[in-house]
Design a protein around this motif. Structure first.
Motif, short mmCIF file in Angstrom:
data_model
loop_
_atom_site.label_atom_id
_atom_site.label_comp_id
_atom_site.label_asym_id
_atom_site.label_seq_id
_atom_site.Cartn_x
_atom_site.Cartn_y
_atom_site.Cartn_z
N ARG A 17 -45.70 -24.90 -38.01
CA ARG A 17 -46.36 -25.22 -39.27
C ARG A 17 -46.28 -26.73 -39.49
O ARG A 17 -45.24 -27.35 -39.27
N LEU A 18 -47.36 -27.36 -39.92
CA LEU A 18 -47.38 -28.80 -40.10
C LEU A 18 -46.96 -29.20 -41.51
O LEU A 18 -47.29 -28.51 -42.48
N LEU A 19 -46.25 -30.31 -41.60
CA LEU A 19 -45.78 -30.86 -42.87
C LEU A 19 -46.33 -32.27 -43.04
O LEU A 19 -46.33 -33.07 -42.10
N ALA A 20 -46.75 -32.58 -44.26
CA ALA A 20 -47.26 -33.92 -44.56
C ALA A 20 -46.09 -34.83 -44.94
O ALA A 20 -45.85 -35.11 -46.11
N THR A 21 -45.32 -35.29 -43.96
CA THR A 21 -44.16 -36.14 -44.23
C THR A 21 -44.61 -37.56 -44.54
O THR A 21 -45.77 -37.93 -44.32
N ARG A 22 -43.70 -38.38 -45.02
CA ARG A 22 -44.06 -39.75 -45.40
C ARG A 22 -44.48 -40.60 -44.21
O ARG A 22 -45.17 -41.60 -44.37
N VAL A 23 -44.08 -40.21 -43.00
CA VAL A 23 -44.46 -41.00 -41.81
C VAL A 23 -45.67 -40.41 -41.09
O VAL A 23 -46.16 -40.99 -40.12
N GLY A 24 -46.16 -39.26 -41.54
CA GLY A 24 -47.30 -38.60 -40.91
C GLY A 24 -47.05 -37.12 -40.71
O GLY A 24 -45.96 -36.61 -40.98
N ALA A 25 -48.06 -36.40 -40.27
CA ALA A 25 -47.97 -34.96 -40.11
C ALA A 25 -47.06 -34.59 -38.94
O ALA A 25 -47.24 -35.05 -37.83
N MET A 26 -46.06 -33.75 -39.24
CA MET A 26 -45.10 -33.31 -38.24
C MET A 26 -44.97 -31.80 -38.26
O MET A 26 -45.16 -31.17 -39.30
N ARG A 27 -44.60 -31.22 -37.13
CA ARG A 27 -44.27 -29.81 -37.08
C ARG A 27 -42.93 -29.56 -37.77
O ARG A 27 -42.04 -30.42 -37.77
N VAL A 28 -42.81 -28.38 -38.36
CA VAL A 28 -41.54 -28.00 -38.99
C VAL A 28 -40.39 -28.15 -38.01
O VAL A 28 -39.33 -28.70 -38.35
N GLU A 29 -40.56 -27.67 -36.78
CA GLU A 29 -39.47 -27.70 -35.82
C GLU A 29 -39.03 -29.14 -35.52
O GLU A 29 -37.84 -29.39 -35.31
N ASP A 30 -39.96 -30.08 -35.54
CA ASP A 30 -39.61 -31.49 -35.33
C ASP A 30 -38.95 -32.08 -36.57
O ASP A 30 -37.98 -32.84 -36.47
N TYR A 31 -39.46 -31.73 -37.74
CA TYR A 31 -38.89 -32.30 -38.97
C TYR A 31 -37.47 -31.79 -39.18
O TYR A 31 -36.62 -32.53 -39.68
N LEU A 32 -37.21 -30.56 -38.82
CA LEU A 32 -35.84 -30.04 -38.92
C LEU A 32 -34.88 -30.85 -38.06
O LEU A 32 -33.74 -31.11 -38.46
#
Length: 262
Positions: free
Chosen positions: A128-143
């Motif tokens: 699942r993609l997340l709109a993080t402050r540095v750009g769109a990341m996968r949940v697994e990467d953001y974790l």
């Protein structure tokens, strides 16, 4: 051009468990602090211990906040991309952290962060993609980046308070690997071998590539020394003088490529 390293993969379930485990270790340390301890300075640009702890709660609950927003259309940033881009967003991060610390009870904040994370992140698909402050990341990467935040700042908390904050082994291993890969991405090549036993070995720095036998340029250190070097908490010169860091070979000085995370 040096060959591109294969992207490292992380098990989302193990990463979620590591985030919760490391957060609980931070909570335990924070519970021992009185008001004087919470108002003590840290090595982080004017933050007090209170603001540092609030930032850690914010880092974990950001997963929940981002999952509540619409998913962006396409992935833009990987874990190593996050490491390279984070410093550019220090201003907004600082403002949000100070505001949170001024208006919340830290004990309740940390308890709520753990509960919300455990409830929400456990059911989120890894892709699942997340709109993080540095750009769109996968949940697994953001974790994975949440592990990095917790481990790095747990060490900051120890430095500020004198209260040792333990590191969950999985969280520590993940952080070491992320920061090693960030160095390999920042200084691609195969002339230097960086060893951080027992968690990571990467090759980096442009030049003659090592293929067999003992590498001519080797840097070796322990996990916490590497984390401090990679995040600018420790200089290369000081690490050589006082920490368990060895560097052999004409190209083994990595100081021009550090830090890799602001």
């Amino acid at each position: 051009m040096p060959p591109r390293a294969r992207a490292r993969s992380y098990d989302p379930a193990k990463t979620r468990t590591a985030v919760i485990a490391q957060l609980r270790l931070v909570r335990k340390a924070a519970e021992e602090l009185d008001e004087t301890g919470l108002d003590a300075p840290t090595r982080l640009g004017g933050w007090t211990v209170r603001e540092l702890v609030a930032h850690l709660a914010m880092a974990v609950t950001s997963v929940v906040r981002l999952l509540e927003r619409p998913a962006p259309p396409a992935r833009e940033v990987t874990v190593t991309g996050w490491a390279a881009a984070l410093a550019a967003h220090s201003g907004p991060i600082d403002e949000e952290t100070r505001a949170l610390a001024a208006g919340e009870d830290l004990g309740e904040l940390l308890e709520r962060a753990e509960a919300r994370f455990a409830e929400t992140a456990s059911v989120a698909p890894g892709d699942r993609l997340l709109a993080t402050r540095v750009g769109a990341m996968r949940v697994e990467d953001y974790l994975v980046t949440r592990c990095v935040e917790l481990v790095v700042h747990a060490d900051d908390l120890t430095a500020a308070t004198g209260v040792p904050v333990r590191h969950d082994r999985q969280a520590l291993a993940t952080t070491v690997r992320v920061l090693a890969d960030a160095l390999a991405a920042k200084a691609p090549g195969g002339s230097v071998e960086l060893r951080i036993p027992p968690f990571a070995v990467v090759q980096c720095v442009e030049g003659p590539r090592h293929t067999r036998g003992t590498p001519p340029n080797v840097v070796e250190t322990d996990p916490l020394t590497w984390i401090r070097l990679a995040t600018g908490r420790l200089t290369w010169a000081d690490a050589l003088d006082s920490a368990p860091l060895t560097a052999s070979g004409d190209r083994a000085d990595l100081s021009a490529h550090l830090p890799v995370l602001g």
